[in-house]
Scaffold this motif. Structure first.
Motif, PDB file in Angstrom:
ATOM      1  N   PHE A   1      25.635 -18.548  53.683  1.00 15.22           N
ATOM      2  CA  PHE A   1      26.556 -19.666  53.449  1.00 15.22           C
ATOM      3  C   PHE A   1      27.852 -19.471  54.243  1.00 15.22           C
ATOM      4  O   PHE A   1      28.348 -20.396  54.892  1.00 15.22           O
ATOM      5  CB  PHE A   1      26.875 -19.789  51.953  1.00 15.22           C
ATOM      6  N   ILE A   2      28.398 -18.267  54.188  1.00 11.40           N
ATOM      7  CA  ILE A   2      29.650 -17.979  54.896  1.00 11.40           C
ATOM      8  C   ILE A   2      29.463 -18.144  56.401  1.00 11.40           C
ATOM      9  O   ILE A   2      30.292 -18.752  57.099  1.00 11.40           O
ATOM     10  CB  ILE A   2      30.148 -16.554  54.563  1.00 11.40           C
ATOM     11  N   LEU A   3      28.354 -17.613  56.920  1.00 14.02           N
ATOM     12  CA  LEU A   3      28.108 -17.672  58.362  1.00 14.02           C
ATOM     13  C   LEU A   3      28.003 -19.112  58.852  1.00 14.02           C
ATOM     14  O   LEU A   3      28.698 -19.515  59.797  1.00 14.02           O
ATOM     15  CB  LEU A   3      26.818 -16.911  58.693  1.00 14.02           C
ATOM     16  N   ILE A   4      27.137 -19.904  58.212  1.00 11.86           N
ATOM     17  CA  ILE A   4      26.884 -21.269  58.696  1.00 11.86           C
ATOM     18  C   ILE A   4      28.106 -22.168  58.503  1.00 11.86           C
ATOM     19  O   ILE A   4      28.504 -22.907  59.422  1.00 11.86           O
ATOM     20  CB  ILE A   4      25.642 -21.858  57.999  1.00 11.86           C
ATOM     21  N   PHE A   5      28.731 -22.097  57.330  1.00 12.15           N
ATOM     22  CA  PHE A   5      29.863 -22.991  57.086  1.00 12.15           C
ATOM     23  C   PHE A   5      31.125 -22.566  57.839  1.00 12.15           C
ATOM     24  O   PHE A   5      32.043 -23.371  58.019  1.00 12.15           O
ATOM     25  CB  PHE A   5      30.128 -23.098  55.580  1.00 12.15           C
ATOM     26  N   SER A   6      31.186 -21.331  58.288  1.00 18.21           N
ATOM     27  CA  SER A   6      32.304 -20.918  59.135  1.00 18.21           C
ATOM     28  C   SER A   6      32.120 -21.391  60.581  1.00 18.21           C
ATOM     29  O   SER A   6      33.094 -21.513  61.326  1.00 18.21           O
ATOM     30  CB  SER A   6      32.463 -19.394  59.096  1.00 18.21           C
ATOM     31  N   ILE A   7      30.873 -21.685  60.957  1.00 19.10           N
ATOM     32  CA  ILE A   7      30.591 -22.167  62.311  1.00 19.10           C
ATOM     33  C   ILE A   7      30.707 -23.690  62.396  1.00 19.10           C
ATOM     34  O   ILE A   7      31.075 -24.239  63.449  1.00 19.10           O
ATOM     35  CB  ILE A   7      29.177 -21.713  62.759  1.00 19.10           C
ATOM     36  N   LEU A   8      30.434 -24.387  61.297  1.00 17.03           N
ATOM     37  CA  LEU A   8      30.422 -25.853  61.315  1.00 17.03           C
ATOM     38  C   LEU A   8      31.709 -26.490  61.852  1.00 17.03           C
ATOM     39  O   LEU A   8      31.633 -27.499  62.578  1.00 17.03           O
ATOM     40  CB  LEU A   8      30.125 -26.386  59.910  1.00 17.03           C
ATOM     41  N   PRO A   9      32.905 -25.976  61.542  1.00 13.26           N
ATOM     42  CA  PRO A   9      34.111 -26.584  62.120  1.00 13.26           C
ATOM     43  C   PRO A   9      34.110 -26.594  63.648  1.00 13.26           C
ATOM     44  O   PRO A   9      34.643 -27.519  64.273  1.00 13.26           O
ATOM     45  CB  PRO A   9      35.243 -25.702  61.573  1.00 13.26           C
ATOM     46  N   PHE A  10      33.493 -25.585  64.263  1.00 13.97           N
ATOM     47  CA  PHE A  10      33.421 -25.533  65.725  1.00 13.97           C
ATOM     48  C   PHE A  10      32.436 -26.573  66.258  1.00 13.97           C
ATOM     49  O   PHE A  10      32.555 -27.026  67.397  1.00 13.97           O
ATOM     50  CB  PHE A  10      33.015 -24.132  66.183  1.00 13.97           C
ATOM     51  N   VAL A  11      31.441 -26.930  65.418  1.00 16.56           N
ATOM     52  CA  VAL A  11      30.484 -27.963  65.818  1.00 16.56           C
ATOM     53  C   VAL A  11      31.191 -29.301  65.973  1.00 16.56           C
ATOM     54  O   VAL A  11      30.870 -30.090  66.871  1.00 16.56           O
ATOM     55  CB  VAL A  11      29.343 -28.072  64.780  1.00 16.56           C
ATOM     56  N   PHE A  12      32.181 -29.587  65.115  1.00 16.58           N
ATOM     57  CA  PHE A  12      32.945 -30.828  65.237  1.00 16.58           C
ATOM     58  C   PHE A  12      33.649 -30.910  66.593  1.00 16.58           C
ATOM     59  O   PHE A  12      33.822 -31.988  67.152  1.00 16.58           O
ATOM     60  CB  PHE A  12      33.989 -30.922  64.118  1.00 16.58           C
ATOM     61  N   LYS A  13      34.027 -29.753  67.124  1.00 14.89           N
ATOM     62  CA  LYS A  13      34.720 -29.736  68.405  1.00 14.89           C
ATOM     63  C   LYS A  13      33.740 -29.776  69.579  1.00 14.89           C
ATOM     64  O   LYS A  13      34.042 -30.344  70.624  1.00 14.89           O
ATOM     65  CB  LYS A  13      35.593 -28.471  68.508  1.00 14.89           C
ATOM     66  N   LYS A  14      32.569 -29.146  69.385  1.00 12.85           N
ATOM     67  CA  LYS A  14      31.610 -29.066  70.485  1.00 12.85           C
ATOM     68  C   LYS A  14      30.191 -29.201  69.940  1.00 12.85           C
ATOM     69  O   LYS A  14      29.659 -28.269  69.330  1.00 12.85           O
ATOM     70  CB  LYS A  14      31.783 -27.732  71.228  1.00 12.85           C
ATOM     71  N   PRO A  15      29.537 -30.339  70.139  1.00 13.08           N
ATOM     72  CA  PRO A  15      28.204 -30.559  69.580  1.00 13.08           C
ATOM     73  C   PRO A  15      27.168 -29.557  70.076  1.00 13.08           C
ATOM     74  O   PRO A  15      26.173 -29.311  69.394  1.00 13.08           O
ATOM     75  CB  PRO A  15      27.854 -31.988  70.029  1.00 13.08           C
ATOM     76  N   PHE A  16      27.400 -28.984  71.248  1.00 14.18           N
ATOM     77  CA  PHE A  16      26.479 -27.979  71.792  1.00 14.18           C
ATOM     78  C   PHE A  16      26.289 -26.817  70.818  1.00 14.18           C
ATOM     79  O   PHE A  16      25.187 -26.291  70.655  1.00 14.18           O
ATOM     80  CB  PHE A  16      27.021 -27.472  73.134  1.00 14.18           C
ATOM     81  N   ILE A  17      27.351 -26.429  70.122  1.00 11.15           N
ATOM     82  CA  ILE A  17      27.255 -25.338  69.143  1.00 11.15           C
ATOM     83  C   ILE A  17      26.342 -25.752  67.995  1.00 11.15           C
ATOM     84  O   ILE A  17      25.563 -24.948  67.480  1.00 11.15           O
ATOM     85  CB  ILE A  17      28.656 -24.961  68.618  1.00 11.15           C
ATOM     86  N   GLY A  18      26.393 -27.023  67.612  1.00 13.78           N
ATOM     87  CA  GLY A  18      25.499 -27.524  66.573  1.00 13.78           C
ATOM     88  C   GLY A  18      24.044 -27.469  66.993  1.00 13.78           C
ATOM     89  O   GLY A  18      23.156 -27.179  66.179  1.00 13.78           O
ATOM     90  N   VAL A  19      23.786 -27.744  68.271  1.00 17.21           N
ATOM     91  CA  VAL A  19      22.420 -27.663  68.793  1.00 17.21           C
ATOM     92  C   VAL A  19      21.877 -26.243  68.666  1.00 17.21           C
ATOM     93  O   VAL A  19      20.747 -26.025  68.207  1.00 17.21           O
ATOM     94  CB  VAL A  19      22.381 -28.130  70.262  1.00 17.21           C
TER      95      VAL A  19
END
Length: 441
Positions: free
Chosen positions: A7-25
């Motif tokens: 939970f900590i790992l994924i939800f700590s990365i999600l804010p960066f996905v808002f800035k760069k969709p590539f990270i979400g991919v």
């Protein structure tokens, strides 16, 4: 503890996905292939991480200012037609409830393939995606390989519960398909210690696939090995490593493994093989009676009674080809095969473009390994049920991205070379105009 960490790992990365969709991919690719939530035991086990990541990535993609260029090629058009056809067959499915549930799962994969094609545009992003694909399955290669060695090959290797690769046969096909990309990872690193580490991971992944006791994976793996050697520039070194892997397999695996592999030659006495043949007959009968096939997940006891040569011998499709035939009819399998053929052709075009280009060695290696992955999937998949597994479509997406990137470069190169030629012609004309009066008395 695993749940909290995930939970900590994924939800700590999600804010960066808002800035760069590539990270979400990348994050979605990791979650969908490795299924880390299925390795937990609490709240994370059934938490819809993939759905959350998809929503955040789509929002990020919509509000992002980055260039969104969906490649329109014969391959992507075929995929769109195939997706449309699968949707149509679901409306006429013989098992509607099961069909719509599987349709929802498959469409998530296809949507993310579209997002991948829209989001990724650079060399670094393509390489990051290839690494993520390879190492997500490499985790199970490492884990399963060590387990097989320590157990002396006496126990089967299985995938995470509740995933596409839970079954030992499914995991084996996934490992065989992903292994060329793990090999690409070692080709792309420069540090010797990392290269040796990834060679070791390659060997463990092969041992894990063997430890699954999957005969289909054995056939797919043998073909994949041959093409891996054929597509590699360092054939002597690659050949030695592959030979060493074979020696290790012979040393580790017990007699019961060899007995099971020998049943490939005696399928008439193998009830499992006969059950598969019955399932293949069922698929052909369903497709013959229904233009659109039976719809997703139609290999059920109820329908076997109606369509199977042996009505009470129900089995899963155990073949990507007969799975598609049974579920989407002969039109569906034609589109599926066309998609596979065009994926191979895309890889061939990339290799042709990269030939004798040292600056594109990375792309050449990656395209070659993607083609090897397709070979492993195409042959191993003939005996296993994974027609819609994310891994295959992610690998094809890598080939499409390579073509998109290199065609863009090719266009730029052509424009750059065209201008000097035009200048030279103009200069020549001016020079000629100057000389003519000088020759006149």
């Amino acid at each position: 503890m695993r749940d909290i960490a995930l939970f900590i790992l994924i939800f700590s990365i999600l804010p960066f996905v808002f800035k760069k969709p590539f990270i979400g991919v990348l994050l979605f690719t990791w979650v969908s292939l490795m299924n880390p939530h299925r390795l937990t035991y609490g709240a994370a086990y059934d938490f819809p991480f993939a759905a959350v990541i998809v929503v955040v990535t789509l929002i990020s993609l919509l509000v992002s200012n980055q260039k969104k260029n969906f490649p329109v090629t014969g391959l992507t058009i075929t995929l769109l037609v195939f997706v449309t056809w699968m949707t149509l067959t679901t409306f006429y499915a013989l098992e509607p409830t099961r069909a719509w549930a599987e349709w929802s799962r498959v469409m998530k994969t296809m949507i993310l393939v579209a997002v991948i094609l829209l989001t990724i545009n650079t060399k670094q992003e393509i390489q990051a995606l290839a690494w993520t694909i390879g190492l997500s399955l490499g985790f199970f290669g490492f884990k399963g390989g060590v387990f097989t060695i320590l157990s002396g090959g006496s126990s089967h290797v299985f995938g995470p519960e509740g995933s596409y690769i839970t079954d030992n046969n499914a995991l084996a096909l996934a490992l065989v398909t992903a292994l060329p990309l793990i090999w690409y990872v070692q080709l792309s690193v420069t540090q010797k210690i990392l290269r040796y580490g990834f060679i070791g991971l390659t060997m463990l992944t092969v041992i894990a696939a063997v430890g699954s006791y999957s005969r289909g994976a054995l056939l797919g793996g043998a073909a994949m090995f041959f093409f891996l050697w054929l597509k590699n520039r360092q054939k002597i070194r690659t050949g030695i490593i592959l030979l060493l892997i074979v020696v290790v397999i012979y040393a580790v695996m017990p007699a019961q493994w060899f007995d099971r592999m020998h049943t490939i030659d005696n399928y008439q006495q193998d009830s499992s093989a006969l059950g598969r043949i019955n399932a293949w007959g069922f698929a052909i009968n369903v497709a013959s009676a229904n233009l659109m096939g039976g719809g997703f997940d139609c290999f059920t006891n109820r329908l076997f009674v109606v369509y199977a040569p042996e009505p009470y011998n129900q089995h899963a499709a155990h073949s990507i080809y007969f799975q598609v035939v049974g579920e989407h009819g002969f039109v569906g399998i034609s589109l599926f095969l066309l998609f596979m053929f065009l994926a191979w052709r895309t890889g061939t075009r990339v290799l042709k473009f990269c030939k004798d280009r040292e600056d594109l060695k990375w792309a050449s290696d990656l395209a070659a390994m993607c083609q090897v992955s397709i070979i492993g999937y195409a042959i191993g998949g003939a005996f296993l049920t994974l027609a819609y597994y994310d891994l295959y479509y992610d690998i094809v997406a890598v080939l499409i991205l390579l073509e998109k990137l290199l065609l863009s470069k090719d266009s730029l190169t052509s424009n750059a070379t065209a201008e000097p030629e035009a200048t030279a012609i103009t200069a020549s004309n001016v020079d000629l105009t100057i000389r003519v009066p000088q020759q006149t008395p």
